[in-house]
Design an enzyme around this catalytic site. Structure first.
Site, mmCIF file in Angstrom:
data_model
loop_
_atom_site.group_PDB
_atom_site.id
_atom_site.type_symbol
_atom_site.label_atom_id
_atom_site.label_comp_id
_atom_site.label_asym_id
_atom_site.label_seq_id
_atom_site.Cartn_x
_atom_site.Cartn_y
_atom_site.Cartn_z
ATOM 1 N N CYS A 189 36.592 -29.784 -17.235
ATOM 2 C CA CYS A 189 36.573 -30.238 -18.111
ATOM 3 C C CYS A 189 36.013 -29.145 -19.269
ATOM 4 C CB CYS A 189 35.732 -31.334 -18.222
ATOM 5 S SG CYS A 189 36.160 -32.895 -17.289
ATOM 6 N N CYS A 227 37.293 -13.992 -28.490
ATOM 7 C CA CYS A 227 37.720 -15.290 -27.645
ATOM 8 C C CYS A 227 36.590 -16.198 -27.623
ATOM 9 C CB CYS A 227 38.151 -15.220 -26.224
ATOM 10 S SG CYS A 227 36.935 -14.358 -25.260
#
Ligand SMILES: [Zn+2]
Lengths: 103, 414
Positions: free
Chosen positions: B195, B372
């Site tokens: 998740c 990132c």
């Protein structure tokens, strides 16, 4: 030729352009007196040759299906029908499923 | 007085409270009493555990144990409805117990704040009648299963990610398989979606967790037919449920087979993290990858300086700032002037596939600074750029997480 629905779930669809259901035509050997048919092995072989573009190691281990992936033919566990030797006929649904972990 | 009433063993308070399910012919007072006398262990007080805890407490389960090891974070609130804004920072098991007590003060709630660990697994599971797996990682799922098999407890298992869910009751009923019978091997680590990385629509674990509460009530009372030997699949995008028929108990199973290797004596020392697909938690990890040497990395503060210098030159940047996160993440927050080239597209561009190749992104001669989320993918991207002939690519250390922590605290931390 056998028309089958190939389906991928539990994240495996990401290996197939995130499309969960594919209708494909798989070559089969004609046998006298029998309808066109293949086996799950034939289906896996077809996926390897025609569909799997990237990260094949997420789906296969050598030429076999990667352990940890569940196969269901018409929603029934392949373990109940002979695993890779399970017969697959026209309009059958072959689902490849991985277990989900999120919570 | 002699006129006092008689009933099925519940007091006035209880009859009034549970009246709507007591009047149900398929349920009734006997089953309400079974709930009251039962105990349930809920492993994980997150997205799945939330509806499980809330509905089981509301339904009148006598004793509920909650296991977790984490604290409530802001990014939990969209799905973990046990916890509210003022509980951010509180231990999840404690927060869960507060919420359940508010809902039903007659339910006894026990908190287990150290998480589900192999060492304590068996003792924990043996303290309850039914176990609900509402965890978020494969290693914990295998450990919970094995403890349930050894302790002979039914396991109500659910999982949800993205817009998909799965539900099954393991180790229950005549010949019902355990989790390991069906899934003897953990999934490939790359296909194991978390998740914290992959995302989840908040209501999804709500749906699956609610079904887990239903199955738990059925296991306790024996009403209806459980999802044992079956797997329920839910596809949230087409709102489709599908029931798959599973194999029965497997003789070859390492947990429940006749020659099981995971036993009362071995479970405590079994290395679940090494053998069953990684860490027993799903915390967003910091940068842990070390692909590149120091000469290929720049800090967030150095990036900030170079951005400022460019502003001093009237906006003329002598570098390209490349963001390799997936597009949805770029869409909700990115650094000014950064260009989006998600890892997948980078891979394609670098391998000289169709498209415009890397030329469209790499300005001749200028440094390429790659950023990132956490500083892992960016290192891989730099290596890939080098291989594709871009000599002056650099990794921004620690990614946007570090940017938010060290340079600009207004940048969302997620
Ligand atoms: Zn088993």
């Amino acid at each position: 030729m056998v028309w089958v629905y190939l389906q991928f779930g539990g994240g495996l669809e990401t290996l197939f352009d995130s499309v969960k259901s594919h209708k494909v035509e798989i070559p089969s050997k004609k046998k006298e007196g029998l309808s066109d048919r293949t086996t799950v092995k034939g289906v896996i072989n077809y996926i390897q040759k025609k569909m799997l573009k990237k990260n094949p190691e997420m789906f296969l281990k050598g030429k076999e299906l990667r352990p940890g992936i569940l196969v269901l033919i018409n929603d029934i566990d392949w373990e109940l029908g002979g695993k890779e030797e399970c017969i697959v006929e026209n309009n059958d649904v072959v689902l490849f499923l991985s277990t989900l972990h999120g919570g | 007085m002699e006129g006092a009433w008689r009933g099925g063993g519940l007091d006035k308070e209880e009859v009034e409270r549970y009246a709507r399910q007591l009047v149900l012919p398929s349920f009734g007072v006997a089953n309400q009493r079974k709930l009251k006398e039962s105990s349930v262990l809920v492993v994980g007080a997150g997205g799945l555990g939330s509806p499980v805890c809330l509905y089981l407490a509301a339904a009148g389960v006598g004793r509920i144990g909650v296991v977790d090891h984490d604290h409530v974070e802001k990014s939990n609130l969209h799905r973990q409805v046990l916890h509210a804004e003022d509980q951010v920072g509180t231990h999840k098991a404690v927060s869960a117990s507060i919420s359940m007590h508010r809902l039903n003060s007659t339910t006894t709630v026990e908190t287990h704040v150290d998480g589900f660990r192999p060492k304590a697994a068996l003792k924990l599971v043996e303290g309850y009648d039914v176990v609900v797996d509402a965890s978020d990682n494969p290693a914990t799922r295998y450990c919970v299963n094995d403890a349930c098999v050894i302790a002979n407890r039914p396991l109500v298992s659910g999982a949800a990610i993205g817009t998909d869910g799965q539900l099954s009751v393991y180790n229950h009923g005549e010949g019902g398989p355990c989790y390991r019978c069906v899934w003897p091997d953990p999934p490939a680590s790359g296909s194991c979606q978390r998740c914290s990385d992959h995302g989840v629509l908040g209501v999804l674990p709500g749906i699956i967790g609610t079904l887990q509460a239903l199955e738990t009530i059925k296991v306790i009372t024996g009403i209806g037919e459980c999802t044992s030997g079956k797997l329920l699949m839910f596809d949230g995008l087409c709102t489709g449920f599908r029931t798959l028929k599973l194999r029965g108990r497997q003789a070859s199973c390492a947990a429940c087979g006749p020659e099981a290797t995971i036993t009362r004596d071995t479970i405590a020392a079994y290395d679940y993290e090494a053998k069953c697909g990684g860490p027993m938690h799903d915390r967003g990890e910091g940068a842990c990858l070390k692909v590149l040497g120091k000469d290929r990395r720049v800090s967030c503060s150095r990036l900030s300086e170079r951005m400022e210098e460019a502003v001093g030159r009237g906006g003329d940047r002598d570098f390209v700032l490349m963001d390799v996160r997936p597009r949805p993440e770029f869409d909700f927050a990115h650094l000014p002037g950064s260009v989006s080239l998600p890892m997948e597209d980078l891979e394609e561009a670098a391998s000289g596939g169709e498209g415009a190749g890397l030329g469209a992104y790499v300005d001749n001669g200028k440094d390429v600074l790659v950023v990132c989320r956490r500083g892992n993918d960016s290192q891989v991207a730099v290596r890939r750029l080098e291989e594709a002939g871009v000599a002056n690519a650099f990794d921004v250390e620690g990614g946007l997480q570090s940017w938010s922590q060290t340079v600009d605290p207004t940048f969302p931390l997620y």
